[in-house]
Motif scaffolding. Sequence first.
Motif, short mmCIF file in Angstrom:
data_model
loop_
_atom_site.label_atom_id
_atom_site.label_comp_id
_atom_site.label_asym_id
_atom_site.label_seq_id
_atom_site.Cartn_x
_atom_site.Cartn_y
_atom_site.Cartn_z
N ALA A 1 68.49 30.38 104.19
CA ALA A 1 69.55 30.81 103.27
C ALA A 1 69.73 30.24 101.89
O ALA A 1 69.72 30.63 100.87
N ASP A 2 69.69 28.68 102.03
CA ASP A 2 69.77 27.71 100.93
C ASP A 2 68.48 28.06 100.07
O ASP A 2 68.62 28.21 98.87
N GLU B 1 68.85 31.32 98.37
CA GLU B 1 69.78 31.25 97.15
C GLU B 1 69.12 30.48 95.90
O GLU B 1 69.63 30.66 94.64
N ARG B 2 68.46 29.32 96.20
CA ARG B 2 68.18 28.48 95.17
C ARG B 2 66.84 28.81 94.40
O ARG B 2 66.20 28.33 93.75
#
Length: 456
Positions: free
Chosen positions: A345-346, A349-350
Motif C-alpha cells: 500500500a505504501d 501510494e508513494r
Amino acid sequence: MPGRLSDRRLSRRELLRVGALGTAGLTLPQLLASQAARAADSVNGPAAKADACIILFLNGGPSHLDMWDMKPSGPIEIRGEFNPIASSLEGVQVCEHLPLLAQQMHHTTLIRSMNHSVNNSHAAAVYAALTGHDRGEQGGVAKPDDHPCPGAVLAKLRPTPHGSLPYISLPYKTKEGAAGPLQPGFLAGFMGATYDPFWVLDDPNQPNFHVRNLALPDGLAMDRMNDRRSLLSSLDHGLDLDSNQTLASMNDFQRQAFDLLTSNNAQQAFKLSEEPDSVRDRYGRNIYGQSVLLARRLIEANTRVVTMSWAPHANATWDTHGQNFNKLKNELLPQFDAACSSLIADLAERGMLQRTLVAVLGDFGRTPKINNNAGRDHWNSCYSIMLAGGGIKPGFVLGASDRSGAVPTHSPVSPGDIVATMYRLLGIDHQHLIYDTLNRPHTVVPEARLVPEIMA
C-alpha cells in the motif's frame, strides 16, 4: 617532528578502523568496492521495468494451503481449520487471517504452481529459491563456489550511487537449524565477498535501534572525521597510479566509506523513529514488521535490493511441523498480513510500486495432509509465491494445483524461472556472463526460462 610522526600514524590507524566497521559483515570499503564493476562485467541488458527489489523470504516453508491456495471443499484432513475470504482480485480468495493483504491482491500476481526437487533440506531449497540454481538435496553451509543471489548480481551489474548501500540483508543471518551454519543463497558466492550483503542484524523494533556498521567509532566526533578525510586526501599525493592501482582503488573506497558514514541520505534511512507512530503500528511492532518498514525506507534511499529473511533459523517460524494452525493464526499470519499489506500500500501510494519489485518467496510449501501433530510437513511438489510491482502483471493468477494442492495441474514454474524473470524486470539478461574471482565466466541463471505471462 617525532611527535608529529606518531600522531600521523595514530590518525592513519583510526582511518583504517573507520574503514573496517563491518564486524558483523563486510568492511565498508569492501562493500563499496562492489560498485566498481569490471569492464568485463559491464552489462547492456534489457530495458529495466524495476529499479529496486524487496524480497520477503518466508524462511521455513509457508503453507500454501492455509494462505494462497485453499481447498475449502476438500476433506478436513486437507482443508484444515481456516476459511477463505474474498480479495480485491475478483474470483481470488485468500486466508481469513490475511484480511489486510486481501485488499491489496489487485496489485499482485499469485503463482500457484511452483515446484522444485528439494524436499528435505531447507538450506538446499533456500539456495534454489534465492539463486535459481536447483542442486537437489545438497544442503550444508554456504560455499565460496555457490552461485550468487540477486542482491549480489545487481550490486555488480547495476551499481547504486555513492552514499547508498547496494544490497542489504536483514534482520538475521538465518541458520540451518538453531545451532546450524548460515544458509546458502544470501551471499555472492563465486563473485567474491566484495558483493556480499551489508548485514543489518540489530532489531529495528528496539527503541535504541542503530546500525553498528554505520556508526562512527566511539569517541570519533564529526570534526575529527573531517580531519581523517584530509589525511586520506594526503595519501594520494605522490601516488604512482600505474604501479599502485590497488592502493589507489582502496583509497577511493575509503573515501566512499567516509561519504557513507556522513551521508545524510544513508543515515536518515535507518532512523525509524522519524516514522509516525501510526505507520510503525500499521507495519507491526515486531522485528519483522519493522524490518519490512526499514526495507521500504532503504529503497527510498537508493538501495537496490533488500532481502528480509523471516526467521533466525530454519525451524523457528514458518516450518510448522507441529501446531501449524495455532502458530499461523496467532503469530505468523497477523504479522505477515500487517507488514506485507502496508509495504504494498505504501509503495503504491508513494508512486514507487511501479518501479519496485516485491517478491514474497519461500523454500517450499507444506503437505496436503495434516500430520498427527496438527502440523504440515515439507512439500516441494507444489507451492505458491506472490509477486507485485516492478513490471509484474497486476491482478493475475498463474497456474493451479489439483484438488488437494499436491501437484500443479498446469503451468508449472521453477524457482530458476522466477529468478530469471526477476532479473529481466530488473534489467539483467539471465543468460548474461558474470565472472568469478579467477576470471572464469558463468551464466547468471543457465537452466531457466522467462515467464512472460506474469510480466506486464
